[in-house]
Design a protein around this motif. Structure first.
Motif, short mmCIF file in Angstrom:
data_model
loop_
_atom_site.label_atom_id
_atom_site.label_comp_id
_atom_site.label_asym_id
_atom_site.label_seq_id
_atom_site.Cartn_x
_atom_site.Cartn_y
_atom_site.Cartn_z
N VAL A 164 0.99 -1.09 0.14
CA VAL A 164 -0.03 -0.08 -0.03
C VAL A 164 0.99 1.16 -0.01
N ILE A 219 0.52 5.26 -0.10
CA ILE A 219 -0.29 6.39 0.40
C ILE A 219 0.74 7.48 0.82
N SER A 242 -3.61 9.57 7.26
CA SER A 242 -3.72 7.91 6.63
C SER A 242 -3.06 7.08 7.26
N SER A 243 -1.86 7.39 8.08
CA SER A 243 -1.20 6.22 8.61
C SER A 243 -1.76 5.63 9.75
N VAL A 264 -6.61 11.75 4.91
CA VAL A 264 -7.15 10.96 3.94
C VAL A 264 -7.65 12.09 3.00
N HIS A 267 -5.65 -1.12 7.61
CA HIS A 267 -4.88 -1.51 6.39
C HIS A 267 -5.93 -1.69 5.00
N GLU A 306 -6.03 4.06 -1.37
CA GLU A 306 -5.11 3.96 -2.53
C GLU A 306 -5.84 3.74 -4.00
N GLN A 364 -6.76 1.91 4.23
CA GLN A 364 -5.57 2.34 3.19
C GLN A 364 -5.65 1.80 1.70
N ARG A 365 -6.10 0.37 1.73
CA ARG A 365 -6.09 -0.17 0.40
C ARG A 365 -7.34 0.45 -0.29
N GLN A 405 1.53 8.72 3.83
CA GLN A 405 1.16 8.35 5.11
C GLN A 405 1.10 9.73 6.34
N ASN A 418 -4.75 13.17 0.53
CA ASN A 418 -4.53 12.18 -0.17
C ASN A 418 -5.29 12.03 -1.38
#
Lengths: 235, 283
Positions: free
Chosen positions: A86, A88, A132-133, A94, A137, A144, A140-141, A90, A97
């Protein structure tokens, strides 16, 4: 043809990761690239998206030779991608991003509205201001993929979109990929999970030792003896 | 106690000057990953450009503004002319190239302005008495400039589209490109802006010290110390390091004058032992 590569080769020293591959992709079709580890799948996607420069060969998008175009130029043409691990920003939220790919698009009138729509589509609107960190997970996907979609792509490469995702989130991601096709995006993705591949893909390409050893509709690939032997373990 | 307060005030002024110059170096490194040895030369050029413009316009504010902008343009030309060809090369090439630029600018300044240090006439801003000691009002101008720059940078990076693109590029250049950001525009901007800041620092020193050949050598060492100490490419780190170095140096000059030069290196060494990635880590 919408997207095609001719005699595409990538060598790393003496090692040939992608060997003289010629293949074409039709518009609005979901294609899966499968194959054992080291088959050259990710290298192939890296070449197509512009992250790597080929040693030999050509890449055409909508009839235009894009072989020497850098990744940001390909992105501006409508070729987006996600990464195996992933990837992005970090430290950014969000919201930020998703804003970044929109900034590079011309004629994006109402950025805030577009971001809201995209986040809603991926069910990320409730965590829009979270760094976003700090999100899961699976989210996050999704983020992305949301970023890739913000580029308003015609062609989207997804490198193992289900890797490390729990079964519940897998369903959401598969659903979104199928919906992307419905909205006119051509998707080419790498995946190891055959069950998920068969749920999503219209076409399957099988790579082995840097070459394409089989290509066809999902149903026919599943029955291909060679594929059964080298990838499906003879089942 | 009053003496300590006075020394802190002096240190703040020095710190803000270090901050103005080093944030330029930090900014360039953060965006382009180039360690620009020529940054000290841009500082020197800022002083000489402002000197020439002051003689011509007789306006210090105008000479600082135009001189810094001119240095920004020189930085931009260096980036577009030569430095951009080294982005994909090993870092040693960038170091040798930017060191070559140092030599070129030294000779150019010697050719145009000669080797004799030059000063401008006093600005006549005067002094104020603080804790029984005379403190130049101009030092407040430097402090104000440093704080104003902090606000401008904060606004630029956090509130503008350009700032978001810069933060994205600093965070992950490959991902930024995959998201359609053209890095070459940002590289060019970062060199313009970073060099502008170096020039601004050089121009700001004029009322306090002379413009001279080699004036960039000392500042580039301090800039590197601050940049490394704060965390490579980390702007917040550069601000904090500038404060630490500037104030420590000033206090040391009062309590242990013989260690004034060494103190910055000692602090850098201590920071790197405890936090090898710098105070705030690499950007």
């Amino acid at each position: 043809m919408f997207f095609r590569v001719e005699n595409l080769t990538k060598k790393f020293g003496e090692f040939t990761a992608v060997n003289n591959v010629s293949v074409s992709f039709e518009k609005n079709v979901i294609t899966a690239i499968i194959g054992p580890n080291g088959a050259g799948k990710t290298t192939f996607v890296n070449l197509c998206s512009g992250l790597l420069k080929p040693t030999n060969g050509y890449i055409f998008f909508n009839g235009e030779d894009i072989t020497n175009y850098k990744i940001h130029k390909r992105a501006s043409l409508g070729i987006a991608r996600t990464f195996q691990i992933v990837n992005i920003f970090q430290g950014l939220s969000v919201w930020e991003n998703v804003k970044i790919p929109l900034l590079s698009r011309k004629n994006t009138r109402d950025i805030d509205n577009t971001i809201t729509k995209l986040l809603t589509f991926f069910k990320l609107e409730n965590i829009r201001y979270t760094t976003s960190s700090e999100i899961s997970h699976g989210d996050q996907r999704l983020l992305e993929m949301c970023m890739a979609l913000a580029l308003n792509p015609q062609l989207l490469f997804l490198d193992e979109p289900l890797a490390g995702i729990n079964p519940q989130d897998r369903g959401v991601i598969i659903e979104r990929i199928v919906e992307m096709k419905r909205s006119g995006i051509t998707v080419i993705f790498i995946e190891h999970d055959i069950e998920s591949v068969l749920k999503m893909a219209d076409e399957i390409i099988v790579m082995h030792k840097g070459e394409i050893v089989a290509k066809g509709p999902s149903s026919s690939i599943k029955e291909n003896d060679f594929v059964k032997e080298i990838y499906l373990g003879g089942c | 106690m009053e003496a300590i307060f006075f020394q802190i005030l002096v240190g703040l002024s020095t710190a803000m000057l270090y901050w103005v110059v080093s944030v330029g170096l930090t900014f360039i490194f953060g965006v382009t990953r180039v360690l620009n040895f020529a940054h000290g030369s841009f500082y020197m050029l800022g002083a000489f450009f402002a000197l020439a413009l002051f003689k011509w316009t007789n306006s210090f504010v105008l000479s600082i503004a135009l001189g810094s902008l001119a240095v920004g343009v020189v930085g931009l030309l260096c980036e577009r002319g030569v430095i951009r060809f080294t982005y994909s090369l090993p870092v040693a090439f960038q170091l040798v190239l930017t060191f070559g630029l140092v030599l070129i600018f030294e000779d150019l300044v010697r050719f145009i302005w000669g080797s004799v240090p030059q000063m401008i006439r006093p600005l006549g801003l005067g002094v104020v008495t603080i804790a029984g000691r005379r403190f130049p009002i101009y030092s407040f101008v430097i402090m104000g400039t440093g704080l104003f720059l902090w606000i401008i940078l904060y606004f630029l990076l956090l509130e503008t589209k350009l700032g978001l693109m810069i933060r994205a590029t600093i965070s992950d250049i490959e991902l930024a490109m995959a998201n359609g950001i053209n890095p070459h525009l940002l590289y060019a901007f970062s060199f313009f802006f970073g060099s502008f800041l170096a020039g601004l620092g050089g121009a700001l020193t004029l009322p306090m010290c002379s413009a001279s050949l080699g004036m960039g050598e000392r500042i580039i060492i301090y800039s590197f110390i601050i940049t490394v100490m704060g965390g490579l490419g980390n702007i917040k780190g550069a601000f904090m390091s500038s404060l630490i170095i500037g104030i420590s140096e000033s206090l040391c000059a009062f309590f242990m004058p013989s260690l004034t030069i060494a103190i910055s290196y000692v602090i850098l060494a201590l920071v790197l032992v405890v936090k090898p990635e710098g105070i705030y880590g690499e950007a």
